[in-house]
Design a protein around this motif. Structure first.
Motif, short mmCIF file in Angstrom:
data_model
loop_
_atom_site.label_atom_id
_atom_site.label_comp_id
_atom_site.label_asym_id
_atom_site.label_seq_id
_atom_site.Cartn_x
_atom_site.Cartn_y
_atom_site.Cartn_z
N HIS A 496 0.79 -1.44 -0.05
CA HIS A 496 -0.10 0.00 0.45
C HIS A 496 0.95 1.19 -0.10
CE1 HIS A 496 -3.55 -2.79 0.84
NE2 HIS A 496 -2.90 -3.32 2.02
N PRO A 497 1.02 1.72 -1.13
CA PRO A 497 2.56 2.43 -1.19
C PRO A 497 2.00 4.14 -0.81
CG PRO A 497 1.91 2.00 -3.75
CD PRO A 497 1.20 1.09 -2.96
N LEU A 498 2.10 5.38 -0.63
CA LEU A 498 1.26 5.90 -0.06
C LEU A 498 1.26 7.04 -1.32
CD1 LEU A 498 3.32 6.88 2.77
CD2 LEU A 498 1.25 5.93 3.01
N GLN A 499 -0.13 7.83 -1.23
CA GLN A 499 -0.15 8.78 -2.30
C GLN A 499 1.38 9.44 -2.80
OE1 GLN A 499 -4.11 10.68 -2.19
NE2 GLN A 499 -3.45 11.77 -4.39
N GLY A 500 1.72 9.66 -3.93
CA GLY A 500 2.56 11.02 -4.12
C GLY A 500 4.17 10.03 -4.47
N ALA A 540 7.74 -15.82 -5.66
CA ALA A 540 7.80 -17.19 -5.58
C ALA A 540 6.17 -18.04 -4.92
CB ALA A 540 9.00 -17.32 -4.26
N MET A 541 5.52 -16.85 -4.66
CA MET A 541 4.06 -17.36 -4.71
C MET A 541 3.43 -17.22 -5.53
SD MET A 541 2.84 -14.66 -1.27
CE MET A 541 1.25 -15.41 -1.31
N SER A 542 3.68 -16.54 -6.27
CA SER A 542 2.70 -16.49 -8.39
C SER A 542 3.91 -17.64 -8.61
CB SER A 542 3.22 -14.82 -8.28
OG SER A 542 4.01 -14.48 -8.55
N CYS A 543 5.55 -18.08 -8.29
CA CYS A 543 6.05 -18.83 -9.39
C CYS A 543 5.99 -20.60 -8.55
CB CYS A 543 7.47 -18.87 -9.34
SG CYS A 543 7.53 -17.26 -10.46
N PHE A 550 5.56 -21.73 -0.04
CA PHE A 550 5.09 -20.82 -1.13
C PHE A 550 3.02 -21.31 0.13
CE2 PHE A 550 8.85 -20.55 -1.79
CZ PHE A 550 8.94 -19.40 -1.79
N ILE A 551 3.07 -21.94 0.56
CA ILE A 551 1.23 -22.26 0.73
C ILE A 551 1.73 -21.66 2.60
CG2 ILE A 551 -0.30 -23.60 1.61
CD1 ILE A 551 0.77 -25.84 0.18
N SER A 552 0.25 -20.64 3.01
CA SER A 552 0.44 -20.19 4.51
C SER A 552 -0.63 -20.67 4.62
CB SER A 552 -0.46 -18.79 3.99
OG SER A 552 -0.62 -17.83 4.48
N THR A 553 -0.34 -21.07 6.51
CA THR A 553 -0.99 -21.28 7.08
C THR A 553 -2.06 -20.40 8.10
OG1 THR A 553 0.56 -21.14 9.05
CG2 THR A 553 0.51 -22.87 7.75
N SER A 554 -2.43 -19.18 6.91
CA SER A 554 -2.80 -18.08 7.75
C SER A 554 -4.10 -18.37 7.16
CB SER A 554 -2.68 -16.69 7.61
OG SER A 554 -3.64 -15.88 8.14
N ASP A 558 -7.85 -13.71 2.26
CA ASP A 558 -8.09 -12.77 1.28
C ASP A 558 -7.10 -11.76 1.92
OD1 ASP A 558 -10.04 -14.00 -0.30
OD2 ASP A 558 -11.86 -12.48 1.01
N ASP A 559 -5.80 -11.59 2.50
CA ASP A 559 -5.83 -10.61 3.08
C ASP A 559 -3.93 -10.99 3.15
OD1 ASP A 559 -3.80 -9.33 4.84
OD2 ASP A 559 -4.92 -9.70 6.49
N LYS A 560 -3.34 -10.70 1.99
CA LYS A 560 -2.35 -10.78 1.67
C LYS A 560 -1.22 -10.56 2.51
CE LYS A 560 0.00 -9.64 -3.25
NZ LYS A 560 0.31 -9.37 -4.46
N GLU A 561 -1.31 -9.15 3.08
CA GLU A 561 -0.27 -8.82 4.89
C GLU A 561 0.28 -9.80 4.99
OE1 GLU A 561 0.17 -5.38 7.76
OE2 GLU A 561 -0.49 -5.15 6.06
N ALA A 562 -1.03 -10.72 5.75
CA ALA A 562 -1.08 -11.83 6.85
C ALA A 562 -0.24 -12.62 5.78
CB ALA A 562 -2.11 -11.83 7.14
N ILE A 563 -0.78 -13.11 4.59
CA ILE A 563 -0.12 -14.15 4.20
C ILE A 563 1.47 -14.54 4.05
CG2 ILE A 563 -0.16 -15.48 2.08
CD1 ILE A 563 -3.04 -14.84 1.21
N ILE A 564 1.76 -12.65 3.66
CA ILE A 564 3.60 -13.03 3.66
C ILE A 564 4.62 -13.18 4.73
CG2 ILE A 564 5.06 -10.79 2.50
CD1 ILE A 564 2.94 -10.56 0.68
N LEU A 565 3.41 -12.89 5.86
CA LEU A 565 4.14 -12.48 6.80
C LEU A 565 4.87 -13.96 7.51
CD1 LEU A 565 2.60 -9.21 8.71
CD2 LEU A 565 5.24 -9.32 7.59
#
Length: 1411
Positions: A496-500, A540-543, A550-554, A558-565
Motif C-alpha cells: 500500500h504505497p502512499l499517495q505521491g 515465489a508465491m506466484s511461481c 509457499f503455502i500459507s497457514t493463515s 484474502d489478507d495478502k499482508e498476513a499471508i506474506i508475513l
C-alpha cells in the motif's frame, strides 16, 4: 579512767558520717566523746575485754575509745595503732561469722535488729577508717622513699615486724566476705543504705590511688579490691557511683587507667556486669572535646583506658563505639589515637574473616575508611599511630585484599611526610605489606607482566566465546518477534504505497527450485534486507503456488499482508521444516539438562579466570607501588634521623628477600653508610649484608659456600671504585670476626687458580674478594703469594690487564703489615729486589708498554704502586722500567717508515710516532714521580724515625746502666733529662728528618742528574702546544704528569702554576680540565700558600659546561673547604648554584656539602648574606625560581632563634642597597623562610623603614603578609598578636599608599622621602636557564685581570738559564724542531701580565705534609 557512757534507753540508729568531722559535730546519741591520747591504751584494753564478753556489740559501749584513736591516729604510738587494727579485724571477722545465724533468726526483735545494725555500722566504720589511715601513711612513706632514692624504705614500711602491704589483702577479703552476706535483712529487707556501700568501696578507691598498687608484687591486693567492687556492683547497686568514680579517677590519676581497664573487662566477663562497659564509655563520650583539649592528663587517662578495654573486650566496646566517635573531631590527639586503636582492635579480634554478615562487613568497611582518612590527619602523632595500626592489621592478615592497593598508596604517600616518625612507620608498613603479601614470594613487575597479559587475553577470548554462545542461545522465534514490527511496516509500504510516493522496484530473481528460493529469502532476512525478501516472496508465491513452503497457514485467505508475513515467519523460524521432521523417540529433557550443565561449567570457568586476572592485576599493581617506594626509600638513607635510616635499610633487606630486581640498587646505595659515625647505622648495614650474603641456603657446606661466593660475586659486577671500597670495609669486618668460613676462602682460591671451572668475570671477582679479605687477615694472601705471582702475573698478563691489576691490588694488602700497630720498632715487611714478584711486574709493564691497550695504564699504576709498597729499593726497579720503556719509544721512533697522516700519530717531518706510546711514557713517568715522593715522605721517613728510636732506646739503656755506678752525675744531667722528659729531643729530631726529606724533594729529585729531569721538557712541550699534541688521552696524561711533577717541589710548582691554571681554564678537553682540577686540589693541600692566589680559578670550574668537570670540581672544593684548606669567601655561592644543577648527582653532592658545612658551627649563617647578595645580583645572579630553590635548602639549616633574629635585621637593611625589583623580591622571599620568633618580629618592626617603600610591589607585600600570617597561626602570645596586627596595618597602609603614589607621586607615610628610587626593569638572567653566563665570559668577569705574581728566580729557572748545555740526554722528537717557529702562536700559556699578583699566605699545618 572514766567509765564508758551507758547507751540511751530510747531506740536510735547510727548514721554514717560523710566525713569524720560530721560525726563529732552531730551531737546525737552516737556522737563520741574524745579521750586524751594517754587514756587510749586503757580504753582499748577495756574494749578488748568487753569484746570477749559481749562479742561484736561491745562497740556500742566503747565507740568513744575507737573514735579517739582515729582522731589521734598520727600522734599515737605505732604499737597501739597496730594492736587496734588487729583487734578490729577480729571484731569484724567475728561479726561476719555471727551474722548468718542472726539474720536467719525469725524471732529477732526490732530493737535487737537495730542494735546489730548499729554495731555493724560502727565496726565497719572504725575498720575502714583505720585502713584508710594506714593507707595514707603508707602513701606518704612511698613518696619519701621516691624522694630519698629508697634510703628510708625500711623505716617507712616495716616497724616491729608489721607490714601494711601484707595486711591490706586479708582486710579487703574480710570485708568482701561480709558484703557477700544478705545484709539487707538488717535494713528490714530494704536496700542497703548508700552511705554504707560508699564506706566499704571508699577504701578500695583509696588503695587504688596509690601509684605503687600497679606493681607486680601487689597483684593479689589488686585482685581483692576488684573482687570487692564486683560484689558491690552485683549486690548493692553500686553501678552509678562506680561509673562516676572511675571517670573521676581516670581524669586525675594516670596510673589507674590500666587497672580499671583490667577491672571493667573482668566485671563484664567473669561477673556478667556487661552494662558497666556501656555506662563508663557513655560517661567518657559525654566529656566535652574542648575541655579534653585543655585537660591533657585527663585525656591521656581516658585514652589508655579505652585502649586497654578494646584489647580485652573488643566486642563490648564495639556495641558502644557510637558514643565515642565524636571525639575523632576533637583537638586532643590522644583521644583520637585511642579511638582509632580501639577500631583496630575490633577489626583484628571481632570483624575479621570472610564469613562476616552484611552488617558486620559494613561496620568493618566504615572503620577501615576512618583509619584511612586519619592517615592524612593534621597531627603527625595521629598519622604515625594509624600507620602502626595498619602494620598490625597487615601482619595479622586482617586487611581485605580489595583494600591492599589503597592502603599501599597511602603508605607510599606518607614517605614524603615532614614527620620523622610518620616516615619511619610508613616504611615499616610497606615492609609488613611485603612480608605478608598474598600474591607471591617473588614480587617483580617483569615477572608478572607477561602472565597478566597472557591471562587477560585468555579472558577476552572466553568472553567472546560466551557472547557468541549467548547470541546462539536466542531462539529464532525471539528474533522474529524483534524484527516483526519493522518487517510488517515494509510489507505495508510495498503493498500500500502512499499517495505521491514513487514505487522503487527491487530486482529479484526466483531460484530454480522452491527450496533454493526459500533459503535465499532467509538470507535476505538475516541481512535485514526486508524489502528484497518481501518482493522475492511475492514472486515465489506466484511461481511456486501450492508448493511448500509457499503455502500459507493463515485463516485469512484474502489478507495478502498476513499471508506474506506467515510465509516469512515459517521460513525464518524453520517451522515448515519441523512440520516435516518426525518427533524424536527419546525425551529432550536430558539434552536440556546437559546444555544447562555445560553453561554453568563455562560460567564457572569464566569466573575463575576473572578471579585469576584480578589476582594478577592486584599483584602487578602492588609490585609497581613497591618499586615506586624503593626510589623514595633509597633517598631516605641519608636523612639525619638514625631511626629512619635504620628502617630504610631494613626495608631494602625485606625487598631483596622477595626478589625485586630494583632492590639491588638500594642495597648498593646503603654501602657508603658503612662509614657513618653513628654506630647504630653502621651496625644496621653490617647486619643487612650479613643477612643477605652470609646466610646462604644449601644442603651441604660446599653448596652453601658456592651460593655465598656467587652472591658476593654478583656485587662486583659493574661496581664502581667507591662501591668496592665500601664492600672491602664490610668484608674486612666479617673476616676479622671470623664470620666468613674457610670453605668460602678455599672455593675462591679454586676459582682463581681455575681448578674450578668458571668464567673470567667470576675469576676476577674471586681475586677481588680475596684481596678484600686479606685486608682483615693479610695471611690469606701472604701464605699464597707464590700462587698469586705464578698464576696471576705470568706471561699471559697482556691478555687480561684488568685481572692482573686486581692481583696487584690483592698483593698490596701485605703492605698493611707495615702499620705501626704491629710495634713501633718492628722492621717493615719488604721483599728483596730479586723476588719473582718484581721480575714479573717489570716484564709485564715493559712488555705491554708498546701495545695500544687502554687497560695497560691502570695495570701500570697498580704495578708501580705495589713495587714501591713492598720492594727494597723500589726506585731502582722503577728506574730500570723507565729506561726500558724510553728505549722502546726511541726505537719505535727510529724504526718507523715514512709518516702517514692518521689521527693516532703525531705528524713530523720524516716520521710519525703513535700517540699511545707517548701517552704510556708520560703516564709512567708521572706515576713513578708521585710514588717516589710518597715513598720518601712515607716509608723512608718512617724508617728513619724507627731507626732513631732504636738508637735512642739503646743509648737510654746504656745510660741507665752507667747511671747506677755514677750517682753524682744526676745533678749535672738534670737539664738533659728534662729536655728528654718534655719530648724536645724527639720533636727536634722529627723536624730534622722532615727537613731532610723536603730537601731531597726540592733539590735532588728534579736535578739535572736525575732521571725525572729528562722527561720534564717533553711534558712541558706537550702541555704548551695543545694544537700540535691534540690527542685527548695524551693531553690528559701530560696534564696529570705535570701536576704530579709539581707535587715534588715547591719551586717547580710555583714556576708551572701559570701554565696549569691556563690549561684548567682554556683547554677544550673535559678530561684535561678534570685531571687538572684534581691536581689543583692536591696541590692546595701540599702547597697551600702557592695555590691560595688562584682560588677564584678553582671556583670558576663549578660553572664548567661539562657536567663531569663540574662534579669533580664540586667534590674537590667540598674537601678543600671542609678541611679548611681554602678560604670560604663569597665565592662559596658557586657551590650553592650546584643545588639547581641539571645533574642529580651534582645536586646530591652540593646537598651533602652544605649538610657537612652546617656541622661546623655557624658557617652557613655567616655565609648566607654574601650568598644572597651574589645570587640576587642582576648581573651574575640566577633566575628567581632557582634562587628560591637554593634559599629553601640553605635556610633549612637556620634553626637557632638568635641566628634568625640577626638575619631578619640584616635582610631588612639589605633593602636599602637593593636596586631592582627582583632583588626586593628575593630579599622578601628569604624573610618568609626564616623561623621567626617574637624577637625576630621586633627586629622587623624596628627596621620597618628599610623596606616600607618597597611594599608597593605586590610580590614583596605578599611575602611579608605570608610571614605574619604564619606567625599568627602559630598560637603566639597576646602581646605578640597585637604587634602582628599593628604590623599588618602598617603593611597594608604602605602598600596602598605606595600604589597611589605611583600616580600621585606622593610620599609614603612615616618617611620624609623615599630612600630608594623607584626601580627600573631588573637585569636578570633568563628564567628558563639555571646555569650562568658562558664559561669564558664568566671567567673574564671573575678572574680578570689574569695576572701572575712576579715569578721567583727558582733553582729550576737558574739551571734552565745557564749557557752550557745539559749533559743529560733528553728525549727529542723531530716534530718539536719543525714546529719551533710556530711555538709562540701555538702556546697555551698566558703572558706574564695576565695572572694574579695577590698572594695571601696560609700557615701550613705540617712542614712535611703528604698529599
Amino acid at each position: 579512767m572514766a567509765s564508758p557512757p551507758q547507751p540511751p534507753s530510747a531506740a536510735w540508729e547510727f548514721q554514717l558520717p560523710l566525713c569524720p568531722g560530721d560525726l563529732l559535730r552531730s551531737g546525737g546519741p552516737a556522737s563520741p566523746r574524745l579521750l586524751q591520747p594517754a587514756q587510749l591504751p586503757g580504753a582499748l584494753a577495756a574494749f578488748g575485754a568487753a569484746f570477749g564478753a559481749q562479742g561484736p556489740r561491745a562497740v556500742l559501749q566503747h565507740f568513744d575509745a575507737l573514735c579517739s584513736l582515729l582522731h589521734h591516729f598520727h600522734t599515737v604510738d605505732a604499737a597501739i595503732k597496730e594492736a587496734a587494727l588487729d583487734q578490729m579485724k577480729k571484731v569484724v571477722s567475728s561479726h561476719s561469722n555471727d551474722l548468718p545465724s542472726i539474720l536467719d533468726d525469725p524471732g529477732l526483735s526490732s530493737s535487737d535488729r537495730l542494735a546489730y545494725l548499729n554495731a555493724l555500722k560502727m565496726n565497719c566504720y572504725v575498720l575502714t577508717r583505720l585502713v584508710e589511715a594506714f593507707e595514707m601513711e603508707s602513701f606518704k612513706c612511698d613518696s619519701v622513699e621516691l624522694s630519698l632514692g629508697g634510703r628510708n624504705k625500711k623505716g617507712c614500711t616495716k616497724r616491729s615486724g608489721f607490714s601494711w602491704e601484707e595486711e591490706r589483702q586479708p582486710l579487703i577479703q574480710l570485708l568482701t566476705e561480709l558484703l557477700q552476706l544478705d545484709l539487707r535483712r538488717l535494713w528490714s529487707g530494704l536496700v542497703v543504705e548508700e552511705e554504707f556501700v560508699s564506706l566499704m568501696t571508699g577504701i578500695c578507691y583509696r588503695i587504688l590511688e596509690n601509684p605503687t598498687i600497679s606493681h607486680q608484687k601487689h597483684r593479689p591486693t589488686r585482685e581483692a579490691v576488684i573482687h570487692l567492687l564486683a560484689v558491690t556492683l552485683m549486690r548493692y547497686d553500686h553501678m552509678l557511683s562506680a561509673t562516676l568514680k572511675i571517670t573521676q579517677m581516670l581524669q586525675h590519676f594516670e596510673h589507674v587507667a590500666p587497672l580499671f581497664g583490667e577491672a571493667v573487662s573482668l566485671w563484664a566477663t567473669e561477673y556478667g556486669m556487661k552494662s558497666i562497659v556501656g555506662e563508663v564509655l557513655r560517661e567518657i563520650g559525654q566529656k566535652c572535646p574542648e575541655n579534653l583539649a585543655r585537660d591533657i592528663s585527663g585525656a591521656k587517662g581516658y585514652a589508655v583506658f579505652l585502649t586497654e578495654l578494646a584489647e580485652q573486650i573488643p566486642g563490648m566496646v564495639l556495641s558502644n563505639m557510637s558514643v565515642l566517635l565524636h571525639h575523632l573531631d576533637g583537638e586532643n590527639y590522644t583521644m583520637r589515637n585511642a579511638i582509632l586503636t580501639a577500631m583496630a582492635e575490633i577489626l583484628l579480634q571481632v570483624l575479621n574473616g570472610d564469613q562476616l554478615e552484611e552488617a558486620a562487613r559494613s561496620t568493618r568497611d566504615q572503620f577501615l575508611d576512618t583509619l584511612q582518612a586519619h592517615v592524612c590527619d593534621v597531627l603527625g602523632h595521629v598519622r604515625s599511630r594509624v600507620l602502626q595500626l595498619f602494620t598490625r592489621i597487615v601482619q595479622r592478615k586482617a586487611l581485605p585484599l580489595t583494600r591492599f592497593h589503597t592502603v599501599v598508596c597511602l603508605a607510599v604517600g606518607r614517605l614524603q611526610d615532614k614527620s620523622v616518625m610518620v616516615v619511619k612507620n610508613a616504611v615499616q608498613l610497606l615492609a609488613a605489606f611485603l612480608s605478608n603479601n598474598p600474591f607471591s614470594c617473588k614480587i617483580s613487575c617483569s615477572d608478572l607482566a607477561e602472565p597478566l597479559k597472557k591471562e587477560m587475553q585468555k579472558l577476552h577470548e572466553m568472553r567472546d566465546k560466551h557472547r557468541a554462545a549467548s547470541a546462539l542461545a536466542i531462539t529464532p522465534e525471539e528474533e522474529w518477534e524483534a524484527m516483526q514490527p519493522e518487517l510488517k511496516a515494509t510489507v505495508q509500504q510495498l503493498l500500500h504505497p502512499l499517495q505521491g510516493e514513487e514505487e522503487r522496484e527491487v530486482e529479484v530473481e526466483v531460484e530454480d527450485t522452491a527450496q533454493d528460493t526459500a533459503e535465499r529469502i532467509t538470507q535476505l532476512l538475516r541481512k535485514l534486507n526486508y524489502k528484497a525478501a518481501v518482493c522475492l516472496t511475492q514472486e515465489a508465491m506466484s511461481c511456486f503456488q501450492g508448493i511448500e513452503p509457499f503455502i500459507s497457514t493463515s485463516e485469512l485467505k484474502d489478507d495478502k499482508e498476513a499471508i506474506i508475513l506467515d510465509i516469512l515467519k515459517a521460513l525464518y523460524t524453520g517451522s515448515h521444516l519441523r512440520n516435516c521432521v518426525p518427533e524424536p523417540l527419546n525425551d529432550s529433557g536430558n539434552t536440556e539438562s546437559e546444555d544447562l550443565a555445560l553453561e554453568e561449567q563455562v560460567a564457572s570457568e569464566m569466573v575463575k579466570q576473572e578471579m585469576l586476572v584480578q589476582y594478577l592485576q592486584d599483584a602487578y599493581n602492588f609490585s609497581v607501588k613497591i618499586i615506586e617506594a624503593l626510589n623514595m626509600v633509597s633517598r631516605m638513607m641519608y636523612k639525619n634521623s638514625v631511626s629512619v635510616v635504620q628502617e630504610a635499610i631494613e626495608f631494602f633487606v625485606t625487598v631483596s628477600q622477595f626478589g625485586v630486581p630494583q632492590a639491588v640498587l638500594g642495597v648498593r646505595r646503603m654501602l657508603p653508610l658503612i662509614w657513618s659515625k653513628e654506630p647504630g647505622i653502621r651496625e644496621a648495614v653490617l647486619s643487612a649484608y650479613r643477612r643477605l650474603y652470609l646466610s646462604p641456603s644449601g644442603d651441604s657446606e660446599r653448596v652453601r659456600a658456592q651460593n655465598q661466593v656467587q652472591s658476593l660475586s654478583l656485587l662486583m659486577v659493574d661496581a664502581s671504585l667507591g662501591t668496592i671500597q665500601c664492600l672491602e670495609e664490610i668484608i674486612c669486618e666479617f673476616v676479622q670476626k671470623d664470620e666468613i668460613k674457610p670453605s668460602v676462602i678455599q672455593l675462591l682460591w679454586e676459582q682463581f687458580t681455575q681448578k674450578l671451572e668458571c668464567s673470567s668475570l667470576e675469576r676476577q671477582a674471586a681475586i677481588m674478594l680475596l684481596g678484600m679479605m686479606a685486608r682483615g687477615k693479610p695471611e690469606i694472601v701472604g701464605s699464597n703469594l707464590d700462587v698469586l705471582v705464578t698464576v696471576g702475573l705470568d706471561e699471559k698478563v697482556h691478555k687480561d690487564y684488568r685481572f692482573a691489576k686486581e692481583v696487584c691490588n690483592a698483593i698490596s694488602k701485605l703492605a698493611g703489615c707495615n702499620k705501626p700497630a704491629l710495634g713501633k720498632n718492628q722492621a717493615p715487611f719488604r721483599l728483596p729486589q730479586a723476588h719473582l714478584l718484581f721480575e714479573c711486574l717489570s716484564s709485564a709493564v715493559s712488555a705491554g708498554f708498546a701495545q695500544p691497550s687502554t687497560l695497560w695504564l691502570p695495570f701500570m699504576e697498580a704495578a708501580v704502586t705495589l713495587i714501591y709498597q713492598l720492594a727494597e729499593g723500589p726506585e731502582e726497579i722503577c728506574a730500570q722500567i723507565l729506561k726500558d720503556c724510553s728505549q722502546k719509544t726511541l726505537d719505535g721512533l727510529l724504526d718507523l717508515p715514512e709518516p702517514e697522516a692518521s689521527p693516532g700519530s703525531i705528524p713530523g717531518g720524516t716520521s710519525a710516532l703513535p700517540t699511545f706510546l707517548l701517552t704510556h711514557l708520560i703516564s709512567l713517568v708521572g706515576h713513578v714521580a708521585l710514588q717516589q715522593v710518597m715513598y720518601l715522605e712515607g716509608a723512608v721517613s718512617t724508617e728513619l724515625r724507627r731507626c732513631r728510636v732504636l738508637r735512642e732506646e739503646q743509648e737510654a739503656t746504656k745510660r741507665a746502666a752507667s747511671s747506677t755506678k755514677k750517682q753524682s752525675a744526676k745533678n749535672t744531667g738534670n737539664e738533659t733529662t728534662m729536655e728528654e722528659d718534655l719530648g724536645l729531643v724527639g720533636a727536634s729530631a722529627d723536624d730534622t728528618e722532615a727537613e731532610l726529606i723536603r730537601n731531597i724533594c726540592e733539590t735532588e729529585l728534579l736535578d739535572e742528574k736525575q732521571l725525572f729531569c729528562t722527561f720534564i721538557p717533553l711534558v712541558l712541550k706537550i702541555c704548551n702546544n695543545p694544537l700540535v699534541y691534540s690527542d685527548p688521552a695524551l693531553s690528559a696524561a701530560a696534564a696529570l704528569a705535570l701536576g704530579k711533577f709539581c707535587m715534588i717541589s715547591a719551586e717547580f710548582c710555583d714556576a708551572q702554576l701559570r701554565l696549569l691554571f691556563t690549561m684548567l681554564e682554556k683547554s677544550s678537553l673535559p678530561g684535561v680540565r678534570s685531571n687538572l682540577m684534581i691536581v689543583a686540589g692536591d696541590l692546595a693541600i701540599r702547597f697551600p700558600n702557592l695555590i691560595e692566589p688562584w682560588t677564584p680559578h678553582l671556583y670558576a670550574r663549578l660553572r664548567d659546561p661539562c657536567h663531569d668537570v663540574r662534579q669533580i670540581a664540586g667534590l674537590v672544593m667540598t674537601h678543600l673547604i671542609l678541611k679548611d684548606m681554602v678560604k670560604v669567601k663569597g665565592q662559596v655561592s658557586e657551590m650553592a648554584t650546584l643545588l639547581i644543577d641539571p645533574e642529580e648527582e651534582i645536586v646530591r653532592l652540593a646537598q651533602n656539602f652544605f649538610s657537612e658545612l652546617s656541622n661546623k658551627g655557624n658557617a652557613i649563617y655567616n655565609l648566607l648574606p654574601d650568598i644572597i647578595s651574589r645570587l640576587s645580583d642582576p648581573d651574575c645572579g640566577v633566575a628567581e625560581e632557582s634562587f628560591r630553590t637554593i634559599m629553601r635548602h640553605l635556610f633549612s639549616y637556620i634553626t637557632k632563634d638568635k641566628q634568625a633574629e640577626s638575619l631578619v635585621e640584616k635582610l631588612c637593611q639589605r633593602f636599602r642597597t637593593a636596586k631592582t625589583e627582583h632583588q626586593f623580591r628575593d630579599l622578601s622571599h628569604c624573610l618568609t623562610l626564616l623561623p621567626l620568633s617574637d624577637r625576630g618580629l621586633h627586629k622587623m618592626q624596628e627596621n620597618f623603614d628599610c623596606f616600607a617603600d618597597k611594599l608597593q610591589d605586590p610580590a614583596v607585600y605578599s611575602c611579608f603578609r605570608a610571614t605574619l600570617s604564619r606567625l599568627h597561626r602559630g598560637g603566639t602570645k597576646p602581646e605578640t598578636k597585637v604587634l602582628i596586627e599593628e604590623l599588618e596595618q602598617k603593611l597594608h597602609a604602605c602598600h596602598n599608599c605606595g600604589l597611589d603614589s605611583i600616580e600621585a607621586a606622593g610620599e609614603i607615610p612615616g618617611q620624609k622621602s623615599s630612600k630608594t628610587p623607584v626601580p627600573g626593569p631588573a637585569k636578570r638572567p633568563v628564567a628558563g636557564s639555571q646555569r650562568r653566563q658562558p664559561l669564558r665570559i664568566a671567567n673574564r668577569e671573575v678572574d680578570s685581570p689574569f695576572v701572575t705574581p712576579p715569578p721567583r728566580m727558582t733553582r729550576y729557572h737558574r739551571n734552565a738559564s745557564k749557557h752550557n748545555p745539559s749533559r743529560t740526554p733528553a728525549v727529542v722528537f723531530s716534530s718539536d724542531e719543525e714546529n719551533s717557529l710556530e711555538e709562540d702562536e701555538l702556546s697555551a700559556e698566558l703572558k706574564e701580565d695576565e695572572t694574579p699578583t695577590k698572594k695571601t699566605p696560609i700557615s701550613r699545618a705540617s712542614a712535611h705534609r703528604a698529599r
